[in-house]
Design a protein around this motif. Sequence first.
Motif, PDB file in Angstrom:
ATOM      1  N   ASN A   5     -48.847   9.121 -10.778  1.00 21.44           N
ATOM      2  CA  ASN A   5     -48.887   8.076 -11.788  1.00 21.44           C
ATOM      3  C   ASN A   5     -48.922   8.682 -13.184  1.00 21.44           C
ATOM      4  N   LYS A   6     -48.048   8.190 -14.028  1.00 25.72           N
ATOM      5  CA  LYS A   6     -47.967   8.675 -15.410  1.00 25.72           C
ATOM      6  C   LYS A   6     -48.438   7.548 -16.336  1.00 25.72           C
ATOM      7  N   PRO A   7     -49.546   7.748 -17.028  1.00 22.64           N
ATOM      8  CA  PRO A   7     -50.101   6.681 -17.862  1.00 22.64           C
ATOM      9  C   PRO A   7     -49.159   6.199 -18.966  1.00 22.64           C
ATOM     10  N   TRP A   8     -48.202   7.030 -19.357  1.00 22.49           N
ATOM     11  CA  TRP A   8     -47.284   6.652 -20.424  1.00 22.49           C
ATOM     12  C   TRP A   8     -46.101   5.826 -19.917  1.00 22.49           C
ATOM     13  N   ALA A   9     -45.932   5.776 -18.586  1.00 25.94           N
ATOM     14  CA  ALA A   9     -44.732   5.160 -18.014  1.00 25.94           C
ATOM     15  C   ALA A   9     -44.618   3.660 -18.306  1.00 25.94           C
ATOM     16  N   LYS A  10     -45.665   2.909 -17.980  1.00 30.46           N
ATOM     17  CA  LYS A  10     -45.605   1.452 -18.166  1.00 30.46           C
ATOM     18  C   LYS A  10     -45.432   1.075 -19.635  1.00 30.46           C
ATOM     19  N   PRO A  11     -46.192   1.676 -20.575  1.00 30.45           N
ATOM     20  CA  PRO A  11     -45.983   1.352 -21.995  1.00 30.45           C
ATOM     21  C   PRO A  11     -44.570   1.672 -22.466  1.00 30.45           C
ATOM     22  N   LEU A  12     -43.991   2.766 -21.975  1.00 31.37           N
ATOM     23  CA  LEU A  12     -42.631   3.139 -22.365  1.00 31.37           C
ATOM     24  C   LEU A  12     -41.635   2.089 -21.897  1.00 31.37           C
ATOM     25  N   SER A  73     -43.375   5.174 -12.455  1.00 30.69           N
ATOM     26  CA  SER A  73     -43.332   6.528 -13.024  1.00 30.69           C
ATOM     27  C   SER A  73     -41.941   7.142 -12.913  1.00 30.69           C
ATOM     28  N   VAL A  74     -41.253   6.876 -11.794  1.00 33.08           N
ATOM     29  CA  VAL A  74     -39.914   7.419 -11.595  1.00 33.08           C
ATOM     30  C   VAL A  74     -38.918   6.715 -12.519  1.00 33.08           C
ATOM     31  N   ALA A  75     -39.015   5.397 -12.592  1.00 34.36           N
ATOM     32  CA  ALA A  75     -38.121   4.630 -13.464  1.00 34.36           C
ATOM     33  C   ALA A  75     -38.280   5.058 -14.918  1.00 34.36           C
ATOM     34  N   ALA A  76     -39.507   5.369 -15.312  1.00 38.49           N
ATOM     35  CA  ALA A  76     -39.764   5.787 -16.690  1.00 38.49           C
ATOM     36  C   ALA A  76     -39.124   7.135 -16.999  1.00 38.49           C
TER      37      ALA A  76
END
Length: 212
Positions: A5-12, A73-76
């Motif tokens: 999980n990448k915390p920056w992914a959803k905001p991006l 996370s992958v989509a981001a």
Amino acid sequence: MRLRNKPWAKPLIEANPQFITTSPQDYRGRWNKRFGNNAPLHIEIGMGKGQFIIEMAQKYPEWNFIGIEIQTSVAAVVLKKQLALQLDNLQLICANGSGISEYFEDGEAATIYLNFSDPWPKKRQAKRRLTYPTFLKQYQEVLKKDGHLEFKTDNQKLFEYSLKSMNNFGMIFDNISLDLHKSEEAIDNVMTEYEKKFSQRGQVIYKLAAHF
């Protein structure tokens, strides 16, 4: 393709709705308006880190491409690449690819790509395989009458299962390759991340193209 999980992914993703959507059903039957043209629509279900869908969009600027990926996370990761490239003919979807008929209108797509899908090897998992009849039915609805499905894998058992499933569904095979990289198709073949890794190990890559 699994990433931590990448915390920056959803905001991006939320900050860039011009390139990616988490509500693809809102565009059902209206993808041409989102792209701003009526070019043929090509869809990859399970785009991973995007190597295939990005290279295809670059190689065929006259077509529109959509990459679908369930993992945020992958989509981001793919979105980051698209933000750098700014490809007008590429859109991304972060959602479950099993709902494709909810995202696209009947006859809206020209091609569907299934690349190195999860084999779900156990018998009880068969219904999860992307070439199971319930999925084939959705592809049939979404594809144009002259549209087709392309499938690649390194998994022999999944390939054999898919051949049987498609044949039983009444699909017509346009091409079957039991060693893609040693066939004539290798010349124009666009590889995925998995495909590159597996082929470097000497593993055989299987491919088929079929239509309804």
